[in-house]
Scaffold this active site. Sequence first.
Site, PDB file in Angstrom:
ATOM      1  N   GLY A  86      62.521 -23.598 -13.943  1.00 54.24           N
ATOM      2  CA  GLY A  86      64.144 -23.518 -14.542  1.00 54.24           C
ATOM      3  C   GLY A  86      63.909 -22.288 -15.454  1.00 54.24           C
ATOM      4  O   GLY A  86      64.836 -21.435 -15.502  1.00 54.24           O
ATOM      5  N   ASP A 194      69.909 -28.879 -16.816  1.00 52.51           N
ATOM      6  CA  ASP A 194      70.250 -30.319 -17.064  1.00 52.51           C
ATOM      7  C   ASP A 194      71.379 -30.913 -16.519  1.00 52.51           C
ATOM      8  O   ASP A 194      71.704 -31.969 -16.951  1.00 52.51           O
ATOM      9  CB  ASP A 194      70.336 -30.415 -18.743  1.00 52.51           C
ATOM     10  CG  ASP A 194      69.159 -29.788 -19.444  1.00 52.51           C
ATOM     11  OD1 ASP A 194      68.213 -29.486 -18.873  1.00 52.51           O
ATOM     12  OD2 ASP A 194      69.359 -29.514 -20.697  1.00 52.51           O
ATOM     13  N   SER A 215      66.555 -26.535 -13.140  1.00 55.93           N
ATOM     14  CA  SER A 215      65.144 -26.678 -13.339  1.00 55.93           C
ATOM     15  C   SER A 215      64.754 -28.014 -12.747  1.00 55.93           C
ATOM     16  O   SER A 215      65.536 -29.038 -12.822  1.00 55.93           O
ATOM     17  CB  SER A 215      65.102 -27.085 -15.004  1.00 55.93           C
ATOM     18  OG  SER A 215      63.393 -27.794 -15.022  1.00 55.93           O
ATOM     19  N   HIS A 220      64.151 -33.608 -15.375  1.00 55.84           N
ATOM     20  CA  HIS A 220      65.525 -33.270 -14.828  1.00 55.84           C
ATOM     21  C   HIS A 220      66.010 -34.226 -13.613  1.00 55.84           C
ATOM     22  O   HIS A 220      65.011 -35.340 -13.242  1.00 55.84           O
ATOM     23  CB  HIS A 220      65.542 -32.073 -14.374  1.00 55.84           C
ATOM     24  CG  HIS A 220      65.394 -30.985 -15.494  1.00 55.84           C
ATOM     25  ND1 HIS A 220      64.302 -30.613 -16.179  1.00 55.84           N
ATOM     26  CD2 HIS A 220      66.222 -30.331 -16.209  1.00 55.84           C
ATOM     27  CE1 HIS A 220      64.233 -29.817 -17.052  1.00 55.84           C
ATOM     28  NE2 HIS A 220      65.560 -30.152 -17.334  1.00 55.84           N
ATOM     29  N   ASN A 288      56.369 -12.391  -9.532  1.00 53.26           N
ATOM     30  CA  ASN A 288      56.321 -13.391  -8.282  1.00 53.26           C
ATOM     31  C   ASN A 288      56.559 -15.058  -8.882  1.00 53.26           C
ATOM     32  O   ASN A 288      55.698 -15.293  -9.578  1.00 53.26           O
ATOM     33  CB  ASN A 288      54.848 -13.453  -7.775  1.00 53.26           C
ATOM     34  CG  ASN A 288      54.852 -14.356  -6.667  1.00 53.26           C
ATOM     35  OD1 ASN A 288      55.478 -15.354  -6.337  1.00 53.26           O
ATOM     36  ND2 ASN A 288      53.423 -14.355  -6.139  1.00 53.26           N
TER      37      ASN A 288
HETATM   38  C1  LIG Z   1      68.841 -26.171 -20.675  1.00 60.69           C
HETATM   39  C2  LIG Z   1      67.416 -25.764 -20.077  1.00 60.69           C
HETATM   40  N1  LIG Z   1      67.056 -24.695 -19.607  1.00 60.69           N
HETATM   41  C3  LIG Z   1      65.889 -24.180 -19.083  1.00 60.69           C
HETATM   42  C4  LIG Z   1      64.816 -25.109 -19.188  1.00 60.69           C
HETATM   43  C5  LIG Z   1      63.573 -24.620 -18.511  1.00 60.69           C
HETATM   44  O1  LIG Z   1      63.232 -25.481 -17.283  1.00 60.69           O
HETATM   45  P1  LIG Z   1      61.817 -25.646 -16.878  1.00 60.69           P
HETATM   46  O2  LIG Z   1      60.986 -26.545 -17.628  1.00 60.69           O
HETATM   47  O3  LIG Z   1      61.945 -25.782 -15.534  1.00 60.69           O
HETATM   48  O4  LIG Z   1      61.165 -24.020 -16.983  1.00 60.69           O
HETATM   49  C6  LIG Z   1      65.064 -26.469 -19.666  1.00 60.69           C
HETATM   50  C7  LIG Z   1      63.960 -27.383 -19.456  1.00 60.69           C
HETATM   51  O5  LIG Z   1      64.090 -28.569 -19.839  1.00 60.69           O
HETATM   52  C8  LIG Z   1      66.284 -26.779 -20.221  1.00 60.69           C
HETATM   53  O6  LIG Z   1      66.522 -27.681 -20.705  1.00 60.69           O
END
Ligand SMILES: Cc1ncc(COP(=O)(O)O)c(C=O)c1O
Length: 435
Positions: A86, A194, A215, A220, A288
């Site tokens: 994410g 989320d 994400s 999630h 990447n």
């Molecule tokens: C609102 C939000 N954005 C971005 C992310 C980042 O996602 P990732 O952990 O897959 O990098 C999160 C992670 O929980 C999140 O809650």
Amino acid sequence: MTLLEIENEILKLVKKYYFLKNANDKIEPGKDVIPVSGKSYNEKEVINLTQSALDFWLTSGRFNKEFEGKLSKFLGIKYVLTTNSGSSSNLLAVSALTSPKLGEKRLLPGDEVITVAAGFPTTINPIIQNNLKPVFIDVDVGTYNINIDNLKSAINNKTKAIVLAHTLGNPYDLEEISKICKENDLYLIEDCADALGAKFNNKIVGSFGNIATISFYPAHHITTGEGGCVYTKNSLFKVILESFRDWGRDCYCEPGEENTCKKRYDWLLGELPHGYDHKYIYAHAGYNLKITDMQAAIGCAQIEKIDSFIKKRKKNFKKMYDLFKNLEDYIYLPEWHSLAEPSWFGFPLTLRNDNPEERTKLLKYYEEKKIGNRLLFGGNIIKQPYMKNVEYRSHGSLKNTNKIMNSTYWLGIHPRIEDDHINYMFENTKFFFNR
Ligand SMILES: Cc1ncc(COP(=O)(O)O)c(C=O)c1O
């Protein structure tokens, strides 16, 4: 034995292994920790993962194609590009706004991007990483989303974009914010990490802004382990996002394919000689950030279950809400916009007591009672150590953000949470307040 017969034998054994291993996976309140989040899967994910291992394709291949297609269908959005997280998706989304392919409309160093201080770090960090200036606005307690009046008054001639997450699956006022973007010629990036499946006025989140992200980290709605995606309705953004994701390349051939553009040796770009192999021409300072086919294989099984996951999350949220309503003397309950249909990630609570020690005492008590809990991400992000040398602007008071930093936390409502877990969380919270 043929290869197919061997594969079938392996998959039969994998299934057997899964059921034996997970025969006793019940979470017993008081004995086991009630996880605040966690993956829900069965033998289907393990079978898919094994098949992708047997394929040994490794990089994005047939499972990724299937996963992107299924995501696109669920979201009702034409272009869905999977990524390795994410956070990477957010980095791609903001980086895309700086592309020279946008001409005059590209974001330049120093341009301002509005966001909230009560946010997840990697929603905000891509703004900083792209040499843009984050402008922090307060949120409302209850929705934990941006305060619209403060958003409006923060806009000046340097403001070029808005980057906001739908906090804990609770959509912000997408109609009002879309209107503000239109009137002020601003880009909107929706971080839906989320909020998979949440809607505003019957339209899926992520379909209002220019680019949206999700994400697939295990906390999630669906998971691929590490993983995420970025999605857009706009074909130019699709090309730009893909380029930034895939080393910055100008070529858009799928892995293993060649000459999709039919003029691989006929381009004249940059100061390169005519006919320089398109596969090695770079339009952006890219990365990447691609997913692997093993991750996508898990995603293919997960996305099939998304409706039931969301339904269970909503059911759990309602039960939590009905019980915790009895504790309103001590807490602020979650709130949402009348047009919002949240796809809840967690159950947020804010203590009325302003003393941060009180929340620490409660969280320690939860730890003793094996009740998983989380804070609302980084609290006030400005106060985090890494922000010390970052250039930003803060607009208006961040009173509620500070309140959240001191007094907010959230509890789990994911599909593995059952009624007895919710009752246990409620009874212990009540006991704490009545102590
Ligand atoms: C609102 C939000 N954005 C971005 C992310 C980042 O996602 P990732 O952990 O897959 O990098 C999160 C992670 O929980 C999140 O809650």
